[in-house]
Design a protein around this motif. Structure first.
Motif, PDB file in Angstrom:
ATOM      1  N   ASN A   1       0.825  -1.200   0.000  1.00  0.00           N
ATOM      2  CA  ASN A   1       0.000   0.000   0.000  1.00  0.00           C
ATOM      3  C   ASN A   1       0.868   1.262   0.000  1.00  0.00           C
ATOM      4  OD1 ASN A   1      -2.220  -1.664   0.099  1.00  0.00           O
ATOM      5  ND2 ASN A   1      -2.646  -1.315   2.268  1.00  0.00           N
ATOM      6  N   ASP A   2       1.926   1.252   0.799  1.00  0.00           N
ATOM      7  CA  ASP A   2       2.832   2.408   0.830  1.00  0.00           C
ATOM      8  C   ASP A   2       3.476   2.618  -0.534  1.00  0.00           C
ATOM      9  OD1 ASP A   2       2.255   2.635   3.532  1.00  0.00           O
ATOM     10  OD2 ASP A   2       4.102   1.651   4.200  1.00  0.00           O
ATOM     11  N   TRP A   3       3.893   1.529  -1.166  1.00  0.00           N
ATOM     12  CA  TRP A   3       4.513   1.626  -2.497  1.00  0.00           C
ATOM     13  C   TRP A   3       3.529   2.169  -3.517  1.00  0.00           C
ATOM     14  CZ3 TRP A   3       3.239  -0.724  -7.126  1.00  0.00           C
ATOM     15  CH2 TRP A   3       4.182  -0.560  -8.171  1.00  0.00           C
ATOM     16  N   THR A   4       2.296   1.693  -3.478  1.00  0.00           N
ATOM     17  CA  THR A   4       1.279   2.176  -4.412  1.00  0.00           C
ATOM     18  C   THR A   4       1.038   3.663  -4.221  1.00  0.00           C
ATOM     19  OG1 THR A   4       0.200   0.001  -4.493  1.00  0.00           O
ATOM     20  CG2 THR A   4      -1.105   1.903  -5.181  1.00  0.00           C
ATOM     21  N   TYR A   5       0.907   4.087  -2.973  1.00  0.00           N
ATOM     22  CA  TYR A   5       0.656   5.503  -2.704  1.00  0.00           C
ATOM     23  C   TYR A   5       1.811   6.376  -3.188  1.00  0.00           C
ATOM     24  CZ  TYR A   5      -0.156   9.821  -0.147  1.00  0.00           C
ATOM     25  OH  TYR A   5      -0.346  11.140   0.179  1.00  0.00           O
ATOM     26  N   THR A   6       3.022   5.908  -3.001  1.00  0.00           N
ATOM     27  CA  THR A   6       4.204   6.675  -3.415  1.00  0.00           C
ATOM     28  C   THR A   6       4.278   6.823  -4.929  1.00  0.00           C
ATOM     29  OG1 THR A   6       5.453   5.943  -1.479  1.00  0.00           O
ATOM     30  CG2 THR A   6       6.733   6.739  -3.353  1.00  0.00           C
ATOM     31  N   ASN A   7       3.765   5.834  -5.664  1.00  0.00           N
ATOM     32  CA  ASN A   7       4.017   5.784  -7.103  1.00  0.00           C
ATOM     33  C   ASN A   7       2.819   6.047  -8.015  1.00  0.00           C
ATOM     34  OD1 ASN A   7       6.974   4.713  -7.484  1.00  0.00           O
ATOM     35  ND2 ASN A   7       6.106   3.511  -5.811  1.00  0.00           N
ATOM     36  N   TYR A   8       1.606   5.874  -7.548  1.00  0.00           N
ATOM     37  CA  TYR A   8       0.481   5.847  -8.485  1.00  0.00           C
ATOM     38  C   TYR A   8       0.257   7.178  -9.203  1.00  0.00           C
ATOM     39  CZ  TYR A   8      -3.084   8.463  -5.843  1.00  0.00           C
ATOM     40  OH  TYR A   8      -3.817   9.446  -5.226  1.00  0.00           O
ATOM     41  N   LYS A   9       0.675   8.281  -8.602  1.00  0.00           N
ATOM     42  CA  LYS A   9       0.482   9.570  -9.271  1.00  0.00           C
ATOM     43  C   LYS A   9       1.376   9.730 -10.498  1.00  0.00           C
ATOM     44  CE  LYS A   9      -1.098  11.778  -5.031  1.00  0.00           C
ATOM     45  NZ  LYS A   9      -0.834  12.795  -3.965  1.00  0.00           N
ATOM     46  N   ASN A  10       2.373   8.849 -10.633  1.00  0.00           N
ATOM     47  CA  ASN A  10       3.211   8.850 -11.838  1.00  0.00           C
ATOM     48  C   ASN A  10       2.536   8.155 -13.014  1.00  0.00           C
ATOM     49  OD1 ASN A  10       5.382  10.066 -10.411  1.00  0.00           O
ATOM     50  ND2 ASN A  10       6.045   8.070  -9.651  1.00  0.00           N
ATOM     51  N   TRP A  11       1.432   7.464 -12.756  1.00  0.00           N
ATOM     52  CA  TRP A  11       0.746   6.680 -13.785  1.00  0.00           C
ATOM     53  C   TRP A  11      -0.552   7.402 -14.138  1.00  0.00           C
ATOM     54  CZ3 TRP A  11       0.831   2.485  -9.548  1.00  0.00           C
ATOM     55  CH2 TRP A  11       2.161   2.125  -9.273  1.00  0.00           C
ATOM     56  N   GLU A  12      -0.508   8.225 -15.152  1.00  0.00           N
ATOM     57  CA  GLU A  12      -1.660   9.049 -15.510  1.00  0.00           C
ATOM     58  C   GLU A  12      -2.898   8.189 -15.738  1.00  0.00           C
ATOM     59  OE1 GLU A  12      -3.091  12.254 -18.943  1.00  0.00           O
ATOM     60  OE2 GLU A  12      -1.080  11.390 -19.005  1.00  0.00           O
ATOM     61  N   GLY A  13      -3.946   8.492 -14.990  1.00  0.00           N
ATOM     62  CA  GLY A  13      -5.189   7.746 -15.108  1.00  0.00           C
ATOM     63  C   GLY A  13      -5.363   6.654 -14.072  1.00  0.00           C
ATOM     64  N   ALA A  14      -4.362   6.454 -13.203  1.00  0.00           N
ATOM     65  CA  ALA A  14      -4.415   5.360 -12.233  1.00  0.00           C
ATOM     66  C   ALA A  14      -5.414   5.652 -11.113  1.00  0.00           C
ATOM     67  CB  ALA A  14      -3.032   5.111 -11.640  1.00  0.00           C
ATOM     68  N   ILE A  15      -6.207   4.648 -10.776  1.00  0.00           N
ATOM     69  CA  ILE A  15      -7.143   4.707  -9.656  1.00  0.00           C
ATOM     70  C   ILE A  15      -6.552   3.823  -8.551  1.00  0.00           C
ATOM     71  CG2 ILE A  15      -9.516   4.340  -8.920  1.00  0.00           C
ATOM     72  CD1 ILE A  15      -9.133   6.359 -11.271  1.00  0.00           C
ATOM     73  N   PRO A  16      -6.106   4.418  -7.432  1.00  0.00           N
ATOM     74  CA  PRO A  16      -5.337   3.642  -6.450  1.00  0.00           C
ATOM     75  C   PRO A  16      -6.175   2.632  -5.682  1.00  0.00           C
ATOM     76  CG  PRO A  16      -5.772   5.859  -5.627  1.00  0.00           C
ATOM     77  CD  PRO A  16      -6.256   5.835  -7.041  1.00  0.00           C
ATOM     78  N   PHE A  17      -5.728   1.395  -5.719  1.00  0.00           N
ATOM     79  CA  PHE A  17      -6.301   0.300  -4.940  1.00  0.00           C
ATOM     80  C   PHE A  17      -5.215  -0.229  -4.004  1.00  0.00           C
ATOM     81  CE2 PHE A  17     -10.022   0.427  -7.302  1.00  0.00           C
ATOM     82  CZ  PHE A  17     -10.863  -0.662  -7.115  1.00  0.00           C
ATOM     83  N   GLY A  18      -5.645  -0.600  -2.809  1.00  0.00           N
ATOM     84  CA  GLY A  18      -4.733  -1.233  -1.870  1.00  0.00           C
ATOM     85  C   GLY A  18      -5.032  -2.707  -1.726  1.00  0.00           C
ATOM     86  N   THR A  19      -4.433  -3.317  -0.713  1.00  0.00           N
ATOM     87  CA  THR A  19      -4.696  -4.714  -0.416  1.00  0.00           C
ATOM     88  C   THR A  19      -4.566  -4.919   1.080  1.00  0.00           C
ATOM     89  OG1 THR A  19      -4.202  -6.990  -1.087  1.00  0.00           O
ATOM     90  CG2 THR A  19      -2.305  -5.543  -0.676  1.00  0.00           C
ATOM     91  N   PHE A  20      -4.941  -6.088   1.564  1.00  0.00           N
ATOM     92  CA  PHE A  20      -4.765  -6.413   2.980  1.00  0.00           C
ATOM     93  C   PHE A  20      -4.706  -7.921   3.137  1.00  0.00           C
ATOM     94  CE2 PHE A  20      -9.277  -5.462   2.222  1.00  0.00           C
ATOM     95  CZ  PHE A  20      -9.948  -6.546   2.759  1.00  0.00           C
ATOM     96  N   TYR A  21      -4.387  -8.341   4.357  1.00  0.00           N
ATOM     97  CA  TYR A  21      -4.113  -9.747   4.649  1.00  0.00           C
ATOM     98  C   TYR A  21      -4.553 -10.011   6.088  1.00  0.00           C
ATOM     99  CZ  TYR A  21      -1.468 -14.140   4.300  1.00  0.00           C
ATOM    100  OH  TYR A  21      -1.101 -15.469   4.236  1.00  0.00           O
ATOM    101  N   PRO A  22      -5.014 -11.231   6.414  1.00  0.00           N
ATOM    102  CA  PRO A  22      -5.434 -11.507   7.791  1.00  0.00           C
ATOM    103  C   PRO A  22      -4.242 -11.569   8.749  1.00  0.00           C
ATOM    104  CG  PRO A  22      -5.553 -13.505   6.451  1.00  0.00           C
ATOM    105  CD  PRO A  22      -5.266 -12.363   5.510  1.00  0.00           C
ATOM    106  N   GLU A  23      -4.002 -10.474   9.423  1.00  0.00           N
ATOM    107  CA  GLU A  23      -2.824 -10.357  10.284  1.00  0.00           C
ATOM    108  C   GLU A  23      -3.065  -9.262  11.319  1.00  0.00           C
ATOM    109  OE1 GLU A  23       0.461  -9.025   7.868  1.00  0.00           O
ATOM    110  OE2 GLU A  23      -0.850  -7.752   6.690  1.00  0.00           O
ATOM    111  N   GLU A  24      -2.212  -9.206  12.296  1.00  0.00           N
ATOM    112  CA  GLU A  24      -2.316  -8.174  13.327  1.00  0.00           C
ATOM    113  C   GLU A  24      -2.143  -6.796  12.705  1.00  0.00           C
ATOM    114  OE1 GLU A  24      -0.224  -6.936  17.611  1.00  0.00           O
ATOM    115  OE2 GLU A  24       0.349  -8.798  16.561  1.00  0.00           O
TER     116      GLU A  24
END
Length: 318
Positions: free
Chosen positions: A115-138
């Protein structure tokens, strides 16, 4: 653009022949883009200003190369094995001006950094709609809230097969409840195609949906190989939708030809609950192929407009 900037080996056609997944017909669609994809004129004639692709992948380079290595091991050719910036250009070249940034974690401790990587980079990809992910963990609810409230992510992606993820795990209950309350979409690979997993299939998905009936869920690949079972839920769950990723194409990784042909009727009946998806860049044909195949289907122009553009536009830009 055929061959431009691509490291494709000269034996890509032979690789596709030896794929364990079958193809419809005797010839393969081109694996790279033409100078002017022929679907561009067709979508203009339909009044579609651009295509919204709900199912495109962006990973850190090291992870993407590992994913491509897996595809190599099953003779799944990838034409768009290109640098990230060039891949974005290929999306635009094909009239795909809005697209998602799907990635997913296959182990604990990975999702938050993605998620941190996506947030840092997605604005470089014109037209990108940011999606994250998650996992069953603390800590999962905390970093999901961060992705929504601080990063402004529009949705999340889960992959039940790769992540060995049971959607009904209690560790995720608070997270799903939060996303249901916020009406944040989750795109979930829950079907058994192209390969089944320990927790894939309608038997796991249906009780999950019954627990969170108002959750906004988009089922990848229309739930293949159980398309009819997933489609049967659409009337009862108005926040449920399906994406067309790799379904109506000549590469039959998501089902037999007769099963795919039968699914065409759902596109008309449930035209408000279907999104176009490509699975770019991990496809063994060019982007013109899935778009043109959908445009050729015997469904109304209105259904094509909604699937290729209007449904996603309404969902993410209300």
């Amino acid at each position: 653009m055929e061959g431009e900037g691509s490291p494709l080996a000269s034996n890509q056609k032979d690789t596709r022949i030896s794929s364990p997944f079958s193809w419809r017909g005797d010839s393969f669609p081109p694996i790279l883009d033409s100078e002017t994809p022929d679907h561009l004129e067709k979508i203009r004639d339909l009044g579609i200003p651009y295509i919204f692709d709900i199912h495109t992948h962006f990973f850190p380079e090291t992870v993407m190369k590992l994913i491509w290595r897996w595809f190599d091991n099953v003779n799944w050719a990838i034409g768009y094995r290109l640098p990230e910036a060039e891949r974005v250009k290929r999306l635009h070249h094909n009239g795909i001006k809005r697209f998602t940034t799907l990635n997913y974690a296959h182990k604990a401790g990975m999702a938050s950094s993605l998620n941190d990587w996506t947030y840092t980079n997605y604005k470089n990809w014109e037209g990108a709609i940011p999606f994250g992910t998650f996992y069953p963990e603390e800590g999962v609810l905390g970093y999901v809230k961060k992705a929504v409230e601080d990063y402004g992510f529009s949705g999340f992606k889960l992959h039940c097969e790769v992540s060995k993820l049971n959607l009904n795990r209690p560790e995720l209950a608070d997270t799903f409840s939060y996303l249901q309350e916020k009406q944040i979409p989750i795109l979930i690979h829950t079907g058994t195609a192209p390969l089944p997993g320990e927790f894939t299939g309608i038997e796991f998905f249906k009780p999950f949906l019954e627990t969170y009936p108002k959750l906004v869920v988009i089922v990848a690949h229309m739930g293949a190989h159980e398309i009819s079972a997933y489609a049967s839920l659409l009337d009862s769950y108005p926040n449920l939708a399906l994406d067309t990723t790799m379904v109506f194409v000549d590469f039959l990784a998501t089902g037999k030809a007769e099963d795919v042909d039968f699914a065409v009727s759902y596109l008309e009946t449930y035209q408000d609950q279907i999104y176009f998806g490509s699975d770019f860049p991990n496809i063994p044909y060019n982007l013109n192929h899935p778009i043109s195949r959908l445009l050729e289907l015997q469904i109304s122009d209105l259904a094509k407009q909604k699937i290729l553009y209007r449904n996603a536009e309404s969902r993410f830009f209300k």
